[in-house]
Each structure stands twice: as structure tokens, then as C-alpha cells.
Design an enzyme around this catalytic site. Structure first.
Site, PDB file in Angstrom:
ATOM      1  N   ARG A  29      30.342 -20.872  20.538  1.00  0.00           N
ATOM      2  CA  ARG A  29      31.627 -20.155  20.709  1.00  0.00           C
ATOM      3  C   ARG A  29      32.648 -20.609  19.690  1.00  0.00           C
ATOM      4  NH1 ARG A  29      32.567 -19.425  26.685  1.00  0.00           N
ATOM      5  NH2 ARG A  29      34.742 -19.654  26.143  1.00  0.00           N
TER       6      ARG A  29
ATOM      7  N   GLY B 208      25.692 -27.773  22.498  1.00  0.00           N
ATOM      8  CA  GLY B 208      25.538 -26.981  23.722  1.00  0.00           C
ATOM      9  C   GLY B 208      26.506 -27.449  24.794  1.00  0.00           C
TER      10      GLY B 208
ATOM     11  N   TYR C 166       9.328 -21.528  27.295  1.00  0.00           N
ATOM     12  CA  TYR C 166      10.268 -22.635  27.545  1.00  0.00           C
ATOM     13  C   TYR C 166       9.482 -23.914  27.831  1.00  0.00           C
ATOM     14  CZ  TYR C 166      13.823 -25.289  30.204  1.00  0.00           C
ATOM     15  OH  TYR C 166      14.681 -26.252  30.682  1.00  0.00           O
TER      16      TYR C 166
ATOM     17  N   GLY D 282      27.640 -25.273  27.985  1.00  0.00           N
ATOM     18  CA  GLY D 282      26.631 -24.841  28.956  1.00  0.00           C
ATOM     19  C   GLY D 282      26.843 -25.490  30.310  1.00  0.00           C
ATOM     20  N   GLN D 283      25.919 -25.155  31.241  1.00  0.00           N
ATOM     21  CA  GLN D 283      26.043 -25.646  32.616  1.00  0.00           C
ATOM     22  C   GLN D 283      26.049 -27.179  32.649  1.00  0.00           C
ATOM     23  OE1 GLN D 283      22.468 -25.338  34.927  1.00  0.00           O
ATOM     24  NE2 GLN D 283      23.533 -25.179  36.893  1.00  0.00           N
ATOM     25  N   LEU D 284      25.102 -27.828  31.984  1.00  0.00           N
ATOM     26  CA  LEU D 284      25.053 -29.302  31.937  1.00  0.00           C
ATOM     27  C   LEU D 284      26.030 -29.846  30.916  1.00  0.00           C
ATOM     28  CD1 LEU D 284      23.722 -32.080  32.553  1.00  0.00           C
ATOM     29  CD2 LEU D 284      22.009 -31.501  30.799  1.00  0.00           C
TER      30      LEU D 284
HETATM   31  C1  VAH Z   1      15.191 -23.110  34.285  1.00  0.00           C
HETATM   32  N1  VAH Z   1      17.067 -24.407  35.096  1.00  0.00           N
HETATM   33  O1  VAH Z   1      15.159 -22.574  35.389  1.00  0.00           O
HETATM   34  C2  VAH Z   1      15.941 -24.443  34.172  1.00  0.00           C
HETATM   35  C3  VAH Z   1      15.067 -25.618  34.521  1.00  0.00           C
HETATM   36  C4  VAH Z   1      13.324 -26.556  36.036  1.00  0.00           C
HETATM   37  C5  VAH Z   1      14.062 -25.340  35.616  1.00  0.00           C
HETATM   38  O2  VAH Z   1      14.451 -26.140  33.406  1.00  0.00           O
HETATM   39  O3  VAH Z   1      14.669 -22.648  33.293  1.00  0.00           O
END
Ligand code: VAH
Length: 316
Positions: free
Chosen positions: A36, A8, A141, A11-13
Site C-alpha cells: 500500500r 507485509g 501454498y 496484513g492480519q499478523l
Molecule cells: C490459511 N490462515 O488458511 C492460513 C493458514 C493454516 C492455515 O496457513 O491459508
């Protein structure tokens, strides 16, 4: 020097962690990977492999090709996007973690896997949320991150896998765009303000959320991975914090630089997600166990984001 694989990495991180680890460990020792075909420009300076982390054979082929000894597994479906495809989010977030943890049993020295404040739910204490408390996440999530934390602790205790984890707050950076998070308004708002546009925020003005500037998140991740194993006393995932703010507060800070910037509020499905999360986090365990210290508050975040973004935004 252990060879490191970042899953990953685009990605952003992942982008910023790849850059920092290459500075510290040597570019050739940090292999970036993502879905990608080609890496994004910012990490095209070093080794890159196209990898779908759901493909076990492809993952193990890369481990063997480079003799990988450490894996940073960052690939995941975030909170907002996860609610639009729960079955896929669960499958990717969980099955990929178990693939990496299994590899940790016999061929890796260390694993990093990010958790999130999304593991907390509506009945978790909202203020100064403790390291150990009621956790009833109600997003796929958050459920996958809580389950993942339990698996990390299980693999550490049962097989001695040295897997380490942080519960990130909302992460804000300027180098790579976020994707599918509920806290991403705090990145979008800067792009709009600097481009001279008004911003319609998808959260209500007083939605208090824990947030962190990307440099602090990268620093915490590497500090945790570099500290002696004896200092890592939490093997589920560490609470981590820097600041908390509302959309109204960050808009006011931005208006110190852009007085004409206007924000309106039109909460959508992400409001319910945000309302289930804490407003502030107690990260004393991280500070006591391995010396965590943050550097960026809201003022420093705003100054840094504006200083770096204003040269890259194309004005209308
Ligand atoms: C999200 N940026 O918004 C992530 C994060 C605490 C939020 O895990 O899903």
C-alpha cells in the site's frame, strides 16, 4: 538495537506483530512495509515504506536507508487465494523468500519467516501431527511453505543465516481482517454473530482444524526470535499449537453469548484444502527447546474476540 523491517506489515499478523515489536523495541526501530501507498491506521505511528518485495532494488534500498539488521518476512499468498492463481502464488512465496535469505548472507543478523500447518498433506497423521513426519502438501501454498522450510534450513547450514520459522495454525484476531485463508471462517463467524447476522460456513460442521488466537501467535514469534540461537534446534520450521476446534464447536461457544446466532454449512473448494490438513499438532519441540506456552483456548478466544469486536462492528 537492531533495526527491524517487517514485510507485509499491513496484513492480519503483520499489523499485530508491528505493534508489539514497536512496544518492545521502540517505534523508530521497527520499519513497517507493505504494497500500500500508506500504512493502515493501526501502524501509522511509526516509519513506513511502500515495498513490493519482488523488487530487489527497492528492498535493498530500504535495508540501506535504515541500516536494517532483522527482517520479518510475512508477505505471502495464502491457501485459498493461492489455488486461484498458483503460478503467481509460487512466484511470490518463493522468490521473495530467496531474496530475503540472500540478503541474510551478508547484511542481516536475523530473519523470521512464517510457515504453516499447510505443509502437511492428506497422508500425514491427522492427530497430534509430529514435528517430523510424512509431508505431501497438495496446495500451492503448502508446497511453497514446505519448499521454503527446506531453503531456510539450507541457508542456515550452508551460510550460517540465522533464519527462524513457525508452522502457524489458523490465526484468529480482531484488529486486522485476514485475506484468502481456509481457516478465515473462524474470523468471519464473529463478525456475523456480533452484527446479528446468520453465518453460512464454507467448511462442514465437523471440520477439525488447529487454531490460535493472534496474541499467542505474536508471543510465540517474538519468543522464538529472542531466544538464544543455541536453543533453536529446528531450522526448517517449528510445529506450533494452542487449540483445535470445528465450526460447530466455535458456533456453540459463540451461542453462549449470542443465543439467537444461527450457522448453516455450505462447503466449497476450501473443504478439500481443510481435509488435507491435520486436526491437531504436537508442538513439544517448541515447548522443550525454547519454552513455548499458549495462553488462549476456545473459551478465552471467544470472550476476547467478542469483547473487542462488539464495539467496532457497525450493526445493520
Ligand atoms: C490459511 N490462515 O488458511 C492460513 C493458514 C493454516 C492455515 O496457513 O491459508
Amino acid at each position: 538495537m537492531d533495526k527491524i523491517l517487517i514485510i507485509g506489515a499491513c496484513g492480519q499478523l503483520g499489523t499485530e506483530l508491528t505493534q508489539r515489536l514497536r512496544e518492545l523495541k521502540g517505534t523508530e526501530n521497527v520499519i513497517a512495509s507493505d504494497l500500500r501507498d500508506e500504512p493502515i491506521k493501526l501502524i501509522a505511528d511509526g516509519p513506513y515504506e511502500k515495498l513490493d518485495i519482488m523488487d530487489k532494488d527497492a528492498f535493498h534500498a530500504i535495508l540501506g536507508r535504515y541500516n536494517i539488521k532483522q527482517v520479518y518476512h510475512l508477505a505471502a499468498v495464502l491457501s485459498a487465494k493461492g489455488e486461484q492463481n498458483p503460478q503467481f502464488a509460487w512466484k511470490l512465496n518463493m522468490e521473495s523468500l530467496l531474496l530475503v535469505l540472500e540478503a541474510g548472507r551478508d547484511r542481516l543478523n536475523k530473519i523470521y519467516w512464517p510457515s504453516s500447518i499447510a505443509v502437511f498433506g492428506p497422508d500425514t497423521p491427522k492427530e497430534n501431527t509430529p514435528q517430523n513426519t510424512v509431508m505431501s502438501p497438495n496446495t500451492v501454498y503448502g508446497i511453497s511453505k514446505l519448499a521454503g522450510e527446506r531453503w531456510c534450513e539450507y541457508y542456515f547450514e550452508k551460510y550460517g543465516v540465522d533464519v527462524r520459522s513457525l508452522r502457524y495454525p489458523g490465526l484468529i484476531g480482531y484488529k486486522a481482517l485476514p485475506g484468502g485463508g481456509t481457516t478465515d471462517y473462524a474470523v468471519d463467524i464473529f463478525h456475523k454473530a456480533i452484527a446479528g447476522d446468520d453465518y453460512e460456513c464454507f467448511l462442514s460442521e465437523n471440520t477439525m482444524l488447529p487454531m490460535m488466537y493472534m496474541d499467542d501467535a505474536v508471543k510465540a514469534t517474538i519468543d522464538l526470535m529472542e531466544t538464544d540461537a543455541a536453543n533453536v534446534k529446528v531450522r526448517s520450521s517449528y510445529n506450533l499449537a494452542a487449540m483445535s476446534f470445528t465450526p460447530k464447536e466455535i458456533a456453540s461457544e459463540i451461542q453462549k453469548h449470542y443465543p439467537d446466532f444461527k450457522i448453516t454449512y455450505k462447503p466449497d473448494f476450501r473443504q478439500k484444502i481443510a481435509d488435507s490438513w491435520p486436526g491437531s499438532i504436537d508442538d513439544s519441540a517448541a515447548r522443550n527447546n525454547w519454552g513455548w506456552q499458549h495462553n488462549f483456548g476456545l473459551k478465552e478466544l471467544t470472550n476476547t474476540m467478542i469483547a473487542n469486536l462488539k464495539d467496532t462492528i457497525v450493526f445493520d
